[in-house]
Scaffold this motif. Structure first.
Motif, PDB file in Angstrom:
ATOM      1  N   PRO A 263       8.690   2.159  -0.126  1.00 18.02           N
ATOM      2  CA  PRO A 263       7.277   2.030  -0.425  1.00 18.02           C
ATOM      3  C   PRO A 263       6.997   0.864  -1.375  1.00 18.02           C
ATOM      4  CG  PRO A 263       7.982   4.307  -0.740  1.00 18.02           C
ATOM      5  CD  PRO A 263       9.204   3.471  -0.546  1.00 18.02           C
ATOM      6  N   MET A 264       5.873   0.204  -1.109  1.00 18.17           N
ATOM      7  CA  MET A 264       5.488  -0.965  -1.891  1.00 18.17           C
ATOM      8  C   MET A 264       3.977  -0.979  -2.077  1.00 18.17           C
ATOM      9  SD  MET A 264       6.231  -4.896  -0.931  1.00 18.17           S
ATOM     10  CE  MET A 264       5.092  -6.153  -1.444  1.00 18.17           C
ATOM     11  N   ASP A 265       3.556  -1.227  -3.328  1.00 17.43           N
ATOM     12  CA  ASP A 265       2.135  -1.373  -3.598  1.00 17.43           C
ATOM     13  C   ASP A 265       1.661  -2.708  -3.038  1.00 17.43           C
ATOM     14  OD1 ASP A 265       1.976   1.050  -4.927  1.00 17.43           O
ATOM     15  OD2 ASP A 265       2.337   0.150  -6.897  1.00 17.43           O
ATOM     16  N   ILE A 266       0.521  -2.698  -2.370  1.00 18.00           N
ATOM     17  CA  ILE A 266      -0.098  -3.903  -1.843  1.00 18.00           C
ATOM     18  C   ILE A 266      -1.355  -4.133  -2.677  1.00 18.00           C
ATOM     19  CG2 ILE A 266      -1.037  -5.052   0.197  1.00 18.00           C
ATOM     20  CD1 ILE A 266       1.958  -4.241   0.432  1.00 18.00           C
TER      21      ILE A 266
ATOM     22  N   THR B  93      -0.519   1.768  -0.937  1.00 18.43           N
ATOM     23  CA  THR B  93       0.937   1.728  -0.916  1.00 18.43           C
ATOM     24  C   THR B  93       1.387   1.915   0.512  1.00 18.43           C
ATOM     25  OG1 THR B  93       1.007   2.696  -3.127  1.00 18.43           O
ATOM     26  CG2 THR B  93       3.047   2.765  -1.841  1.00 18.43           C
ATOM     27  N   GLU B  94       2.295   1.038   0.954  1.00 21.21           N
ATOM     28  CA  GLU B  94       2.765   1.127   2.331  1.00 21.21           C
ATOM     29  C   GLU B  94       4.269   1.287   2.387  1.00 21.21           C
ATOM     30  OE1 GLU B  94       2.875  -2.139   5.224  1.00 21.21           O
ATOM     31  OE2 GLU B  94       2.694  -3.534   3.553  1.00 21.21           O
ATOM     32  N   ALA B  95       4.693   1.847   3.507  1.00 22.41           N
ATOM     33  CA  ALA B  95       6.109   1.928   3.861  1.00 22.41           C
ATOM     34  C   ALA B  95       6.158   1.880   5.380  1.00 22.41           C
ATOM     35  CB  ALA B  95       6.734   3.222   3.344  1.00 22.41           C
ATOM     36  N   VAL B  96       7.295   1.463   5.895  1.00 22.60           N
ATOM     37  CA  VAL B  96       7.511   1.448   7.337  1.00 22.60           C
ATOM     38  C   VAL B  96       8.822   2.168   7.602  1.00 22.60           C
ATOM     39  CG1 VAL B  96       7.833   0.022   9.395  1.00 22.60           C
ATOM     40  CG2 VAL B  96       6.232  -0.707   7.613  1.00 22.60           C
ATOM     41  N   ILE B  97       8.787   3.078   8.559  1.00 23.07           N
ATOM     42  CA  ILE B  97       9.974   3.841   8.919  1.00 23.07           C
ATOM     43  C   ILE B  97      10.202   3.742  10.423  1.00 23.07           C
ATOM     44  CG2 ILE B  97       9.728   5.476   7.014  1.00 23.07           C
ATOM     45  CD1 ILE B  97       8.541   7.478   9.101  1.00 23.07           C
ATOM     46  N   LEU B  98      11.371   4.119  10.831  1.00 23.26           N
ATOM     47  CA  LEU B  98      11.652   4.422  12.226  1.00 23.26           C
ATOM     48  C   LEU B  98      11.712   5.933  12.294  1.00 23.26           C
ATOM     49  CD1 LEU B  98      14.494   1.854  13.048  1.00 23.26           C
ATOM     50  CD2 LEU B  98      12.029   1.605  13.397  1.00 23.26           C
ATOM     51  N   ASP B  99      10.978   6.519  13.246  1.00 26.26           N
ATOM     52  CA  ASP B  99      11.029   7.974  13.365  1.00 26.26           C
ATOM     53  C   ASP B  99      12.395   8.396  13.889  1.00 26.26           C
ATOM     54  OD1 ASP B  99      10.999   7.802  16.204  1.00 26.26           O
ATOM     55  OD2 ASP B  99       8.852   8.225  16.326  1.00 26.26           O
TER      56      ASP B  99
ATOM     57  N   GLY C 152       4.118   3.002  10.492  1.00 25.13           N
ATOM     58  CA  GLY C 152       3.781   2.713   9.111  1.00 25.13           C
ATOM     59  C   GLY C 152       3.205   3.930   8.422  1.00 25.13           C
ATOM     60  N   ILE C 153       3.321   3.931   7.118  1.00 28.13           N
ATOM     61  CA  ILE C 153       2.745   4.976   6.273  1.00 28.13           C
ATOM     62  C   ILE C 153       1.825   4.268   5.284  1.00 28.13           C
ATOM     63  CG2 ILE C 153       3.247   6.797   4.590  1.00 28.13           C
ATOM     64  CD1 ILE C 153       6.101   6.898   5.859  1.00 28.13           C
ATOM     65  N   TRP C 154       0.603   4.774   5.121  1.00 33.22           N
ATOM     66  CA  TRP C 154      -0.366   4.134   4.235  1.00 33.22           C
ATOM     67  C   TRP C 154      -0.998   5.153   3.300  1.00 33.22           C
ATOM     68  CZ3 TRP C 154      -1.314  -0.502   2.607  1.00 33.22           C
ATOM     69  CH2 TRP C 154      -2.520  -0.798   1.977  1.00 33.22           C
TER      70      TRP C 154
END
Length: 188
Positions: A34-37, A42-48, A55-57
């Motif tokens: 996770p990273m603050d924009i 705050t976003e993160a990117v995953i592979l399910d 993406g997660i927001w």
């Protein structure tokens, strides 16, 4: 960045870190964050668990999609995957979805997520049509007033028609690509 241009789908989270932890515990893989924009969120990117990128927001000043199902806005999001059953469990466990099975036959498996009476997302079993080696992925459907007119406009603007328009129980659908090759669906 390596890879073809594509639309990205981000799912809302009250706490990105907690959602990432749930995803990892459920077989997902963290690719970013996770990273603050800035002050946006705050976003993160995953592979399910099946390898599809999502993406997660966690919104702060930028809420994400606020208009849905109107011409020019998203109308539906769909995961096409070979890991249909696992994906249904994954998104339930990680995001708290309570999906509804629309069809569970060998020819057509679809589970949808609804918000009241509105269907907003789905998980489609793509085992029979996803090309070998192509990972599962999310598709975005954009609402248009007139699918055929929108296809003509896509061509005028340098895009291409990937799949011609066809009438379905869900509306008149077509798939297009923008000039960079990023694909999306139109629904009228």
């Amino acid at each position: 960045m390596a890879g073809p241009d594509a639309w990205s789908v981000y799912l809302s989270s009250a706490d990105t870190k907690i959602t990432v932890d749930k995803a990892l515990a459920s077989g997902g893989t963290l690719t970013f964050g996770p990273m603050d924009i800035a002050d946006l969120g705050t976003e993160a990117v995953i592979l399910d668990a099946g390898g599809a990128r999502i993406g997660i927001w966690q919104a702060r000043s930028f809420p994400g999609v606020t208009v849905f199902g109107q011409p020019g806005t998203p109308a539906y999001f769909e995961l096409v995957t070979r890991g249909y059953r696992g994906a249904s469990v994954f998104y339930g466990d990680v995001f708290g979805w309570d999906p509804r099975v629309v069809s569970d036959t060998p020819e057509f498996r679809l589970t949808v997520l609804t918000d009241g009476d509105e269907t907003i997302a789905g998980i489609m079993d793509a085992s029979d049509f996803l090309p070998a080696g192509e990972p599962g992925h999310w598709k975005i459907y954009i609402k248009v007033a007139d699918t055929d007119a929108a296809l003509a406009r896509v061509a005028e603007l340098g895009g291409t028609v990937v799949s011609a328009a066809m009438d379905t129980p869900y509306g008149r659908l077509a798939e297009v690509a923008d000039p960079t090759g990023a694909r999306f669906k139109l629904v009228g």
